[in-house]
Design an enzyme around this catalytic site. Structure first.
Site, PDB file in Angstrom:
ATOM      1  N   LYS A  22      -3.062 -46.766  -1.617  1.00  0.00           N
ATOM      2  CA  LYS A  22      -3.465 -46.340  -3.126  1.00  0.00           C
ATOM      3  C   LYS A  22      -2.365 -45.084  -3.365  1.00  0.00           C
ATOM      4  CE  LYS A  22      -6.946 -42.736  -3.526  1.00  0.00           C
ATOM      5  NZ  LYS A  22      -6.691 -41.716  -4.500  1.00  0.00           N
ATOM      6  N   ASN A  23      -2.433 -44.032  -2.381  1.00  0.00           N
ATOM      7  CA  ASN A  23      -1.642 -42.836  -2.535  1.00  0.00           C
ATOM      8  C   ASN A  23      -0.125 -43.214  -2.591  1.00  0.00           C
ATOM      9  OD1 ASN A  23      -3.845 -41.064  -2.610  1.00  0.00           O
ATOM     10  ND2 ASN A  23      -3.858 -40.651  -0.357  1.00  0.00           N
TER      11      ASN A  23
ATOM     12  N   ARG B  92      -5.831 -36.839  -9.889  1.00  0.00           N
ATOM     13  CA  ARG B  92      -4.841 -35.880  -9.517  1.00  0.00           C
ATOM     14  C   ARG B  92      -3.576 -36.089  -9.601  1.00  0.00           C
ATOM     15  NH1 ARG B  92      -3.881 -30.485  -8.788  1.00  0.00           N
ATOM     16  NH2 ARG B  92      -2.292 -30.169  -7.441  1.00  0.00           N
TER      17      ARG B  92
ATOM     18  N   CYS C 281     -11.155 -35.660  -7.717  1.00  0.00           N
ATOM     19  CA  CYS C 281     -12.334 -35.176  -7.117  1.00  0.00           C
ATOM     20  C   CYS C 281     -12.527 -33.808  -6.924  1.00  0.00           C
ATOM     21  CB  CYS C 281     -12.345 -35.708  -5.611  1.00  0.00           C
ATOM     22  SG  CYS C 281     -12.439 -37.522  -5.387  1.00  0.00           S
TER      23      CYS C 281
ATOM     24  N   ARG D  57      -6.655 -27.149  -5.672  1.00  0.00           N
ATOM     25  CA  ARG D  57      -5.275 -28.125  -5.477  1.00  0.00           C
ATOM     26  C   ARG D  57      -4.267 -27.608  -6.531  1.00  0.00           C
ATOM     27  NH1 ARG D  57      -6.946 -34.205  -4.177  1.00  0.00           N
ATOM     28  NH2 ARG D  57      -8.413 -33.937  -6.022  1.00  0.00           N
ATOM     29  N   PRO D  58      -3.774 -26.725  -6.704  1.00  0.00           N
ATOM     30  CA  PRO D  58      -2.951 -25.974  -7.736  1.00  0.00           C
ATOM     31  C   PRO D  58      -1.676 -26.617  -7.816  1.00  0.00           C
ATOM     32  CG  PRO D  58      -3.012 -24.378  -6.002  1.00  0.00           C
ATOM     33  CD  PRO D  58      -3.910 -25.489  -5.635  1.00  0.00           C
ATOM     34  N   MET D  59      -0.854 -26.542  -8.880  1.00  0.00           N
ATOM     35  CA  MET D  59       0.449 -27.221  -9.254  1.00  0.00           C
ATOM     36  C   MET D  59       1.436 -26.257  -8.961  1.00  0.00           C
ATOM     37  SD  MET D  59       0.225 -30.167 -10.463  1.00  0.00           S
ATOM     38  CE  MET D  59       1.779 -30.224 -11.532  1.00  0.00           C
ATOM     39  N   ASP D  60       1.398 -25.050  -8.371  1.00  0.00           N
ATOM     40  CA  ASP D  60       2.316 -24.073  -8.113  1.00  0.00           C
ATOM     41  C   ASP D  60       3.556 -24.532  -7.353  1.00  0.00           C
ATOM     42  OD1 ASP D  60       0.528 -24.103  -5.784  1.00  0.00           O
ATOM     43  OD2 ASP D  60       0.964 -21.792  -5.180  1.00  0.00           O
ATOM     44  N   LEU D  61       3.320 -25.566  -6.308  1.00  0.00           N
ATOM     45  CA  LEU D  61       4.391 -25.841  -5.676  1.00  0.00           C
ATOM     46  C   LEU D  61       5.357 -26.713  -6.465  1.00  0.00           C
ATOM     47  CD1 LEU D  61       2.764 -26.443  -1.975  1.00  0.00           C
ATOM     48  CD2 LEU D  61       4.174 -24.509  -2.883  1.00  0.00           C
TER      49      LEU D  61
ATOM     50  N   ASP E  34      -8.047 -36.944   4.570  1.00  0.00           N
ATOM     51  CA  ASP E  34      -8.708 -37.761   3.858  1.00  0.00           C
ATOM     52  C   ASP E  34      -9.656 -38.825   4.839  1.00  0.00           C
ATOM     53  OD1 ASP E  34      -7.854 -37.284   1.365  1.00  0.00           O
ATOM     54  OD2 ASP E  34      -6.424 -38.615   1.148  1.00  0.00           O
TER      55      ASP E  34
ATOM     56  N   ILE F  52      -6.790 -28.203   4.950  1.00  0.00           N
ATOM     57  CA  ILE F  52      -5.948 -28.575   3.834  1.00  0.00           C
ATOM     58  C   ILE F  52      -6.675 -28.210   2.411  1.00  0.00           C
ATOM     59  CG2 ILE F  52      -4.834 -30.644   2.802  1.00  0.00           C
ATOM     60  CD1 ILE F  52      -3.572 -30.087   5.651  1.00  0.00           C
TER      61      ILE F  52
ATOM     62  N   ARG G 110     -12.476 -45.592  -6.759  1.00  0.00           N
ATOM     63  CA  ARG G 110     -11.023 -45.152  -6.865  1.00  0.00           C
ATOM     64  C   ARG G 110     -10.221 -45.379  -5.965  1.00  0.00           C
ATOM     65  NH1 ARG G 110     -11.182 -39.643  -6.892  1.00  0.00           N
ATOM     66  NH2 ARG G 110      -9.212 -39.743  -7.473  1.00  0.00           N
TER      67      ARG G 110
END
Length: 422
Positions: free
Chosen positions: A22-23, A94, A118, A123-127, A308, A330, A400
């Protein structure tokens, strides 16, 4: 909403085919945005998240055709007529943020809603933002959307991530394939999904070296072409089904799996007393009579123990002989399955990012509630080992990330069924 009912106490025996990852697939699909030529993915998993990504790409003007029962995805982005990834689609998943880098690289601008998924932490977008800004993009957050522009195109840069983020690595690598000059990404994620993405991009004409290490170098090219690529096996599905005979007893062979995909995880399972063998067909896993041994687990980036698989491992440790400590490094909020396992008789004490699990001889079936994707399957695994009947409610998360769990386990002797919601 659907529910899954499990009656425990039956040892497992047989084979389970492992689906495409999936990922990996969710990163490979946006790669079509980098080219006006066709990209075809084989061994695609049949999951609701793949459908969501399909809708997102189609909303941008890409053509996506599902073939062979969903196992093959034929895509073409020759006509990108929209550069806005809308909230109504992005909020569901995500990985939707992975269209940002490709759109910037190919079209020079993008408007992408902040993502959902989820509820296991911010899980920010800063990176992602920092990496793309280093390539020359100007990014502004307005009304819940990232407005990104690369005037004059992206330019190669040396980027060092403060954390080896998988998603940020994928976004930066895809964007850098069409940037002018050379990009060096330090502290890059090393996960198999990254290696798989680079293989696909290289087949499309990208010049990339270093995948699988913490330093990836990308030499930008003027354009990318089409390709056909087979999606790598899903290591999280593999690890999940490796735990099934460990918790329920018996032996399973997981077709298409490889121990190389899960080095840290395999080490911990073997430490717990589980027998793992690589075969010509995949991975064979068995547990002899008696309980597994308690082991301590700390989630880490690859090749360490995957976050996971933490919920599934907690379910196994609930029935282990001894006391184990599980440390989640994580994501925050990733012990939401613990109270549900406790409803089944588990002895768990959670303090911040640590969960202390004292194994019990037998779990007892109970009605429980799934809180996120991996929590859903951890409760099903616990149900396999429990006395009596376990009813796992709100399993829409499950679809999912896992295809036909009840069919795959049922074919190996598990007493499990899905009850359709009204």
């Amino acid at each position: 909403m659907d529910s899954i009912i499990v009656k425990g106490g039956t040892a497992l025996s047989g084979q389970i085919p492992i689906a495409g990852a999936k990922n990996a697939c969710l990163a490979l699909m946006p790669a079509t945005l980098l080219s006006d030529e066709p990209l075809t993915l084989t061994n695609a998993p049949r999951l609701s998240d793949i459908k969501t990504m399909t809708l997102l790409l189609q909303s941008l003007g890409a053509e996506v055709t599902s073939m062979q029962g969903g196992r093959v995805l034929a895509m073409s982005s020759h006509d990108l007529n929209n550069l806005t990834a809308d909230y109504d689609i992005v909020r569901k998943m995500r990985a939707s943020n992975l269209v940002l880098g490709p759109l910037l690289a190919r079209a020079g601008r993008a408007v992408v809603s902040l993502p959902g998924g989820c509820a296991i932490g911010a899980r920010p977008m800063d990176l992602h933002i920092a990496g793309l800004e280093a390539l020359g993009a100007e990014i502004e957050l307005k009304d819940g959307y990232l407005h990104a522009e690369a005037r004059g195109g992206l330019k190669g840069a040396v980027i060092e991530q403060r954390f080896a983020s998988v998603g940020a690595t994928e976004n930066i690598v895809m964007a850098a394939t069409l940037a002018k000059g050379t990009t060096v990404l330090k502290n890059a994620a090393r996960e198999p999904e990254i290696v798989d993405l680079v293989k696909c991009l290289r087949a499309m004409g990208a010049q990339i070296d270093g995948e699988g290490t913490d330093r990836i170098e990308i030499q930008g090219v003027d354009r990318l072409g089409g390709a056909t690529h087979r999606v790598v096996a899903d290591r999280i599905e593999l690890g999940t089904y490796m735990i099934a005979p460990a918790i329920a007893g018996g032996e399973l062979e997981l077709i298409g799996g490889s121990m190389d995909l899960l080095p840290g995880f395999c080490e911990k399972l073997q430490e717990a007393g589980v027998t793992i063998t690589q075969t010509n067909e995949g991975v064979k896993v068995s547990r002899a009579n008696g309980r597994v041994h308690a082991v301590n687990v700390r989630t880490e980036v690859f090749p360490g123990f995957p976050t996971d698989l933490q919920a599934q491992m907690m379910a196994l440790m609930c029935t282990a002989d001894g006391v184990s400590d599980l440390e989640e490094t994580i994501f925050e909020n990733r012990f939401m399955h613990a109270p549900e396992l406790m409803r089944m008789g588990a002895n768990i004490d959670v303090h911040g990012g640590h969960a202390r699990v004292t194994g019990v001889e037998r779990l007892k079936g109970a009605p429980v509630m799934a809180t996120d994707l991996r929590a859903s399957v951890s409760l099903i695994l616990a149900g396999l080992a429990a006395e009596g009947e376990t009813v796992v409610n709100r399993v829409y998360h499950l679809d999912r990330g896992y295809e036909r769990v009840e069919d795959k386990l049922g074919a190996c002797g598990a007493v499990i069924e899905r009850i359709k919601g009204e």
